[in-house]
Design an enzyme around this catalytic site. Structure first.
Site, PDB file in Angstrom:
ATOM      1  N   CYS A   1     -20.809 -15.335  -7.168  1.00 51.83           N
ATOM      2  CA  CYS A   1     -19.954 -15.074  -6.006  1.00 51.83           C
ATOM      3  C   CYS A   1     -20.785 -14.673  -4.791  1.00 51.83           C
ATOM      4  O   CYS A   1     -21.904 -14.144  -4.908  1.00 51.83           O
ATOM      5  CB  CYS A   1     -18.989 -13.928  -6.304  1.00 51.83           C
ATOM      6  SG  CYS A   1     -17.789 -14.266  -7.586  1.00 51.83           S
TER       7      CYS A   1
ATOM      8  N   GLU B   1     -20.382 -12.201  -2.758  1.00 47.86           N
ATOM      9  CA  GLU B   1     -20.650 -10.762  -2.640  1.00 47.86           C
ATOM     10  C   GLU B   1     -21.949 -10.389  -3.353  1.00 47.86           C
ATOM     11  O   GLU B   1     -22.749  -9.598  -2.863  1.00 47.86           O
ATOM     12  CB  GLU B   1     -19.499  -9.954  -3.248  1.00 47.86           C
ATOM     13  CG  GLU B   1     -18.168 -10.109  -2.539  1.00 47.86           C
ATOM     14  CD  GLU B   1     -17.322 -11.252  -3.078  1.00 47.86           C
ATOM     15  OE1 GLU B   1     -17.876 -12.310  -3.449  1.00 47.86           O
ATOM     16  OE2 GLU B   1     -16.097 -11.084  -3.112  1.00 47.86           O
TER      17      GLU B   1
HETATM   18  N1  THU Z   1     -15.617 -16.276  -5.376  1.00 41.41           N
HETATM   19  C1  THU Z   1     -16.404 -15.517  -4.560  1.00 41.41           C
HETATM   20  O1  THU Z   1     -17.471 -15.959  -4.119  1.00 41.41           O
HETATM   21  N2  THU Z   1     -15.980 -14.276  -4.251  1.00 41.41           N
HETATM   22  C2  THU Z   1     -14.765 -13.754  -4.591  1.00 41.41           C
HETATM   23  O2  THU Z   1     -14.458 -12.629  -4.215  1.00 41.41           O
HETATM   24  C3  THU Z   1     -13.835 -14.549  -5.397  1.00 41.41           C
HETATM   25  C4  THU Z   1     -14.406 -15.795  -5.990  1.00 41.41           C
HETATM   26  C5  THU Z   1     -16.027 -17.651  -5.636  1.00 41.41           C
HETATM   27  C6  THU Z   1     -16.518 -17.963  -7.021  1.00 41.41           C
HETATM   28  C7  THU Z   1     -16.187 -19.438  -7.126  1.00 41.41           C
HETATM   29  O3  THU Z   1     -17.232 -20.193  -6.530  1.00 41.41           O
HETATM   30  C8  THU Z   1     -14.950 -19.617  -6.282  1.00 41.41           C
HETATM   31  O4  THU Z   1     -14.916 -18.500  -5.405  1.00 41.41           O
HETATM   32  C9  THU Z   1     -13.655 -19.680  -7.075  1.00 41.41           C
HETATM   33  O5  THU Z   1     -13.571 -18.634  -7.976  1.00 41.41           O
END
Ligand code: THU
Length: 137
Positions: free
Chosen positions: A56, A58
């Protein structure tokens, strides 16, 4: 933390989001962390054909700060848009961020409007988290 710094971190997260690598979900996320010294580090979600290897935005932003030797994290900004609204960090990111500062501010930005939609803290999002502090409960 002054408003100008927060606005700069919001703008940086929105700009970074354009570089998200999300060919599988199509869900683009940009994030920044703001250190207590006022430095900003950015990240995007990076997906993988082995889906569990996806990271992710973050955590990419956090790890970028750690790599630069900056582990005093005051705030995290998350820029995304789901049905026209901002999104809240996933459980893995909440736990990862909490280890560095449970009082961390969490600033959720609507990537369509570019505006802050909600402000909270990691402690509010992740009560009773795991730590190695004993007793844990
Ligand atoms: N994702 C993030 O980068 N941050 C979040 O807070 C929620 C999910 C990404 C992971 C994945 O690439 C996509 O969003 C769908 O889950």
């Amino acid at each position: 933390m002054n408003k100008e710094l927060i606005q700069k971190a919001v703008a940086t997260a929105l700009k970074a989001r354009k570089n998200a690598y999300a060919p599988y979900s199509g869900f683009m996320v940009g994030a920044t962390v703001i250190t207590k010294k006022g430095r900003i580090f950015s990240g995007v979600n990076v997906e993988n054909s082995s889906f569990g290897a996806t990271v992710c935005a973050e955590r990419v932003a956090l790890f970028s700060a750690i790599t630069a030797g900056q582990d005093d994290i005051a705030a995290v900004v998350v820029a995304a848009s789901l049905d026209g609204h901002a999104v809240s960090p996933c459980g893995i990111c909440r736990q990862t961020l909490a280890d560095f500062n449970p009082a961390m501010r969490v600033i959720l930005v609507n990537a369509e409007s570019g505006k802050i939609e909600k402000e909270t803290t990691i402690a509010a999002l992740l009560p009773d988290r795991f730590t190695f502090d004993s007793p844990n409960l």
